[in-house]
Design an enzyme around this catalytic site. Structure first.
Site, mmCIF file in Angstrom:
data_model
loop_
_atom_site.group_PDB
_atom_site.id
_atom_site.type_symbol
_atom_site.label_atom_id
_atom_site.label_comp_id
_atom_site.label_asym_id
_atom_site.label_seq_id
_atom_site.Cartn_x
_atom_site.Cartn_y
_atom_site.Cartn_z
ATOM 1 C CG PHE A 192 1.893 -8.767 -7.035
ATOM 2 C CD1 PHE A 192 0.786 -9.603 -7.119
ATOM 3 C CD2 PHE A 192 1.668 -7.394 -6.940
ATOM 4 C CE1 PHE A 192 -0.510 -9.090 -7.100
ATOM 5 C CE2 PHE A 192 0.368 -6.878 -6.919
ATOM 6 C CZ PHE A 192 -0.718 -7.730 -6.993
ATOM 7 N NE ARG B 276 -4.457 4.002 -3.463
ATOM 8 C CZ ARG B 276 -5.621 4.348 -2.945
ATOM 9 N NH1 ARG B 276 -6.487 5.012 -3.683
ATOM 10 N NH2 ARG B 276 -5.948 4.034 -1.702
ATOM 11 C CG HIS C 155 -7.553 -5.088 -5.985
ATOM 12 N ND1 HIS C 155 -8.520 -6.007 -5.659
ATOM 13 C CD2 HIS C 155 -6.386 -5.777 -5.993
ATOM 14 C CE1 HIS C 155 -7.968 -7.191 -5.453
ATOM 15 N NE2 HIS C 155 -6.669 -7.089 -5.666
ATOM 16 C CG ASN D 217 -8.333 -11.468 -3.789
ATOM 17 O OD1 ASN D 217 -8.574 -10.255 -3.774
ATOM 18 N ND2 ASN D 217 -7.208 -11.966 -4.275
ATOM 19 C CG HIS E 260 -0.419 -1.944 5.382
ATOM 20 N ND1 HIS E 260 0.258 -2.889 4.634
ATOM 21 C CD2 HIS E 260 0.426 -1.582 6.379
ATOM 22 C CE1 HIS E 260 1.455 -3.082 5.180
ATOM 23 N NE2 HIS E 260 1.573 -2.310 6.240
HETATM 24 FE FE1 HDD Z 1 -2.998 -6.855 -3.234
HETATM 25 C C1 HDD Z 1 -4.597 -3.887 -3.510
HETATM 26 C C2 HDD Z 1 -5.918 -8.354 -2.214
HETATM 27 C C3 HDD Z 1 -1.470 -9.956 -3.402
HETATM 28 C C4 HDD Z 1 -0.068 -5.365 -3.773
HETATM 29 N N1 HDD Z 1 -4.876 -6.246 -2.931
HETATM 30 C C5 HDD Z 1 -5.345 -4.972 -3.094
HETATM 31 C C6 HDD Z 1 -6.733 -4.921 -2.773
HETATM 32 C C7 HDD Z 1 -7.106 -6.174 -2.406
HETATM 33 C C8 HDD Z 1 -5.935 -7.009 -2.508
HETATM 34 C C9 HDD Z 1 -8.483 -6.618 -1.978
HETATM 35 C C10 HDD Z 1 -7.620 -3.687 -2.859
HETATM 36 C C11 HDD Z 1 -7.670 -2.951 -1.556
HETATM 37 C C12 HDD Z 1 -8.619 -1.791 -1.661
HETATM 38 O O1 HDD Z 1 -9.822 -2.041 -1.840
HETATM 39 O O2 HDD Z 1 -8.137 -0.662 -1.595
HETATM 40 N N2 HDD Z 1 -3.592 -8.774 -2.960
HETATM 41 C C13 HDD Z 1 -4.799 -9.167 -2.437
HETATM 42 C C14 HDD Z 1 -4.745 -10.588 -2.141
HETATM 43 C C15 HDD Z 1 -3.515 -11.033 -2.489
HETATM 44 C C16 HDD Z 1 -2.775 -9.897 -2.986
HETATM 45 C C17 HDD Z 1 -5.898 -11.371 -1.534
HETATM 46 C C18 HDD Z 1 -2.934 -12.412 -2.387
HETATM 47 C C19 HDD Z 1 -3.276 -13.264 -1.518
HETATM 48 N N3 HDD Z 1 -1.127 -7.542 -3.569
HETATM 49 C C20 HDD Z 1 -0.683 -8.842 -3.549
HETATM 50 C C21 HDD Z 1 0.747 -8.872 -3.672
HETATM 51 C C22 HDD Z 1 1.162 -7.571 -3.757
HETATM 52 C C23 HDD Z 1 -0.033 -6.759 -3.693
HETATM 53 C C24 HDD Z 1 1.600 -10.126 -3.672
HETATM 54 C C25 HDD Z 1 2.529 -6.982 -3.908
HETATM 55 C C26 HDD Z 1 3.622 -7.569 -3.655
HETATM 56 N N4 HDD Z 1 -2.457 -4.970 -3.669
HETATM 57 C C27 HDD Z 1 -1.176 -4.576 -3.799
HETATM 58 C C28 HDD Z 1 -1.018 -3.077 -3.969
HETATM 59 C C29 HDD Z 1 -2.504 -2.599 -3.864
HETATM 60 C C30 HDD Z 1 -3.260 -3.900 -3.696
HETATM 61 C C31 HDD Z 1 -0.228 -2.647 -5.136
HETATM 62 C C32 HDD Z 1 -3.023 -1.699 -4.972
HETATM 63 C C33 HDD Z 1 -3.765 -0.585 -4.299
HETATM 64 C C34 HDD Z 1 -3.490 -0.763 -2.888
HETATM 65 O O3 HDD Z 1 -2.675 -1.839 -2.693
HETATM 66 O O4 HDD Z 1 -3.874 -0.052 -1.988
HETATM 67 O O5 HDD Z 1 -0.249 -2.567 -2.940
#
Ligand code: HDD
Length: 724
Positions: free
Chosen positions: A163, A371, A78, A150, A341
């Site tokens: 993931f 980050r 993202h 999403n 979060h």
């Molecule tokens: Fe995630 C970012 C949505 C599964 C780990 N995720 C992130 C963002 C969105 C989602 C919208 C962007 C937030 C922003 O605008 O800053 N993610 C989802 C959805 C998931 C999902 C709807 C499944 C239903 N994500 C998911 C899993 C993991 C993560 C299973 C880890 C185990 N996601 C992250 C992250 C991020 C992230 C690595 C990257 C940047 C952040 O968090 O702030 O922690």
């Protein structure tokens, strides 16, 4: 350039709070970071005019050092996003299900909403085929609540431990960092071809939902099952939904590819402009509610994030609306530094045991530490809670708060046990006391093992044009895969969903669908495992289709949403054009909230036949049909003659027709359409969504506006599709 905010710009409690951090240099003198006024910012301090620069130059060193440290790591997923401020207003429905204060009727809560693509880097194109992130930060009076969802209601995997594998597979390949922001490559399809749990989401990702027309025209989903807790402490399972006021619409793939080149910021610009123009994007928030006692009544598991609850089984109860009414002042300070979060919740909202959700509860804080550089990211203005913060957490990089007093531990008697724990009646958060008991195992519940029924439900629910788009998307993506073994295994996966889907894709790949016999479709298990423990469990389809899953113009999602507000119309014109036709179209479009833009062979002033002058918005070199929702060619012999000599003007029509957009022409304008007819579109003048008026007749404005409300005329492209 960003417009300066006028006093009438909407504000709210969070925006007012951010004011203390805003800096405006207008009319000010240049200073260092220490507030020292700078007398010369153009020349470094040297020993003689032509001599070496001196180490003494603290002004040079401060400026360069700050510059050297400007970048922070982009989000691991993202990374590319855009955000806006706004508010959430609760209707009178929420309080009976949740004790959260922000759901009390009439309560207005400031929000900051960030939309994103998933796979691409920060500088990638908005129009990649991808899932869109839809993350909303509510600054409630009880603390920050983040709904991190999403634009698709399911996910690729069931357990968070997968993931990193999934993300590594979809991101550019590690040896050469190719391709950028695209799933059309070996490793993504290798991964999904042996992880059948991804199949349902793969179909969503190949559908029109993955190439939205606008971020303002897409749904949002919390994906997981959450809990709402009411005032009496009763819990109910819920799935969150965002329903856009403007309906749900997409572009076509060929268009998306071209937009990526012509304007990679297409979605970002569209959101920014809509808000600057006062056309504030709006969504309603709703929940599907499942009583705890009904948890097991479905033929899928509520804890499985690869499944949705069909809206026909459990309708969406609307709780309130979100309006985005203000652009950020600074991209980095707000959009880049905002930290979402899932664990940011308030009393009245709680989790389920979905193993994907449970893993996310760890990942988000962890990633912000990396980050944003340390544990004080909650103090960054955009992340700051509106409700006060009191605890014993201290110190760390860049601490902003100056905690007074002798104690930073709890309980204490030195400071009268302050800050003390809040009772639930004082708004203290207490986790829902779900009874859990079980063996410590690394296992997947048998109830998670049907991977195809809902993929089939999704496929069956698509209209014929939507199905054709999925087939084409799969042909494109698998066509980019270099290993035939991956293509073949994917065909076997698709044949588990639907035979015609698999065979239509196979035809485009020049393959036939291999037999499933002996093909191990799930490699996420040991090779010697008993197939019964990993093969998909077939479920007798209880529901053949779910109309709520289609985004066809007549689908329930779009029912009654006929507004053409904010739609962009290109008027193709040259000198000598029929000015009266332009004036009446512009008037009608303005009244409907849509935008008319004049596109001509050159920039400057246009001279219509009636002697007026009109300012040209774009030349044929600075725009393209893919930037617009519809095209109008007014009459005027001279204008049309000029346009017919311009390959770009002919191509403009040709492409708009191919992308199934409404096209209108009056008087001689029809001649440009004739010139644009291409093989397969010889009947351009009689195609659906083509509105014409003859010389002397008024331009077909009413019917053109009605056609725009239809979004696209898929019958044009369906002529080339085999009947199935
Ligand atoms: Fe995630 C970012 C949505 C599964 C780990 N995720 C992130 C963002 C969105 C989602 C919208 C962007 C937030 C922003 O605008 O800053 N993610 C989802 C959805 C998931 C999902 C709807 C499944 C239903 N994500 C998911 C899993 C993991 C993560 C299973 C880890 C185990 N996601 C992250 C992250 C991020 C992230 C690595 C990257 C940047 C952040 O968090 O702030 O922690």
């Amino acid at each position: 350039m960003s417009k300066s905010k006028t006093p009438s710009t909407p504000t709210n409690a969070k925006l007012d709070e951010l004011a203390q951090n805003r800096e405006d240099s207008t009319g000010q003198l240049l200073t260092t970071n220490q507030g020292l006024r700078v007398n010369d910012d153009q020349n470094s301090l040297k020993a003689g005019e032509r001599g070496p620069t001196l180490l003494e130059d603290f002004i040079l060193r401060e400026k360069i050092t700050h510059f050297d440290h400007e970048r922070i790591p982009e989000r691991v997923v993202h990374a590319r996003g855009v955000a806006a401020h706004g508010y959430f207003e609760a209707y009178d429905t929420g309080s009976q299900y949740s004790k959260a204060d922000f759901l009390k009727a009439g309560t207005r809560t400031p929000v900051f909403t960030r939309f994103s693509t998933v796979a691409g880097s920060r500088g990638s194109s908005d129009l990649a085929r991808d899932v869109r992130g839809f993350a909303v930060k509510f600054y409630t009076q009880q603390g920050v609540f983040d709904l991190v969802g999403n634009n698709m209601p399911v996910f690729f995997i069931q357990d968070a431990i997968k993931f990193p594998d999934f993300v590594h597979a979809v991101k550019p390949e590690p040896h050469n960092e190719i391709p950028q922001a695209a799933s059309a490559h070996n490793t993504f399809w290798d991964f999904v071809s042996i992880n059948p749990e991804a199949t349902h989401m793969v179909l969503w990702a190949m559908s029109d939902r993955a190439i939205p027309r606008s971020l303002r025209m897409m749904e949002g989903f919390g994906v997981h099952t959450f809990r709402l807790i009411d005032a009496a402490g009763k819990a109910r399972f819920v799935k969150f939904h965002w329903k856009p006021k403007l309906g749900t619409h997409s572009v076509v793939w060929d268009e998306a590819l071209q937009i990526s080149g012509k304007d990679p910021d297409f979605h970002r610009r569209d959101l920014w402009n809509a808000i600057e123009d006062g056309a504030y994007p709006e969504w309603e928030l709703g929940v599907q509610i499942v009583e705890e006692e009904d948890e097991m009544k479905f033929d899928f598991d509520l804890l499985d994030a690869t499944k949705l609850i069909p809206e026909e089984l459990v309708p969406v109860t609307i709780l309130g609306k979100m309006v985005l009414d203000r652009n950020p002042d600074n991209y980095f300070a707000e959009t880049e530094q905002v930290a979402f979060h899932l664990g940011h919740v308030v009393p009245g909202i709680d989790f389920s045991n979905d193993p994907l959700l449970q893993g996310r509860l760890f990942s988000y804080t962890d990633t912000q530490l990396k980050r944003l550089g340390g544990p004080n990211f909650h103090e960054i203005p955009i992340n700051r809670s509106l409700s006060p913060i009191h605890n014993g957490q201290r110190d760390g990089h860049m601490r902003q708060q100056i905690n007074v007093g002798q104690t930073s531990y709890s309980p204490n008697l030195v400071n009268d046990n302050s800050p003390r724990q809040a009772k639930q009646s004082e708004g203290g958060f207490a986790s829902y006391q779900e009874r859990v008991d079980g063996n410590k195992v690394r296992a997947r519940s048998q109830s998670f093992k049907d991977h195809y029924s809902q993929a089939r439900l999704f496929w069956n629910s698509q209209s014929a044009p939507e199905k054709a788009h999925i087939v084409k998307a799969l042909r494109f993506e698998l066509g980019k895969v270099e290993l035939e073994s991956i293509r073949e295994r994917m065909l076997v996966q698709l044949s588990q969903v639907d035979d015609s889907l698999a065979s239509r894709v196979a035809e485009g790949l020049g393959l036939s669908v291999p037999s499933a016999k002996g093909v191990q479709l799930n490699l996420a298990v040991p090779a010697d495992a008993d197939p019964a423990t990993y093969q998909s469990v077939p479920v007798k389809d209880k529901q053949a289709s779910s109309p709520a899953l289609s985004i066809a113009v007549d689908s329930p999602i779009n029912a009654g949403k006929t507004s053409i507000a904010t739609r962009q119309v290109a008027i193709l014109a040259a000198d000598g054009v029929d000015g009266a036709a332009i004036a009446s179209l512009k008037k009608a479009l303005e009244a409907a909230g849509a935008k008319a833009k004049l596109v001509a062979p050159r920039l400057g002033q246009l001279r219509p036949a009636n002697g007026d002058t009109l300012t040209i918005d774009f030349s044929l070199q600075t725009t393209a049909s893919v930037m617009f929702d519809a095209v109008f060619v007014p009459g005027g012999e001279k204008s049309v003659q000029t346009l017919r000599q311009q390959p770009d003007a002919v191509h403009f029509i040709n492409e708009a027709y191919k992308h199934c957009k409404p096209i209108a022409a009056s008087g001689a304008g029809v001649e440009l359409l004739k010139a644009a007819a291409y093989a397969g579109a010889e009947d351009i003048l009689t195609g659906d969504g083509v509105l014409l008026s003859k010389d002397g007749e008024a331009a077909p404005i009413d019917s053109f506006l009605k056609a725009m409300a239809q979004h696209r005329f898929w019958s044009r492209e369906m002529k080339a599709e085999p009947k199935v």
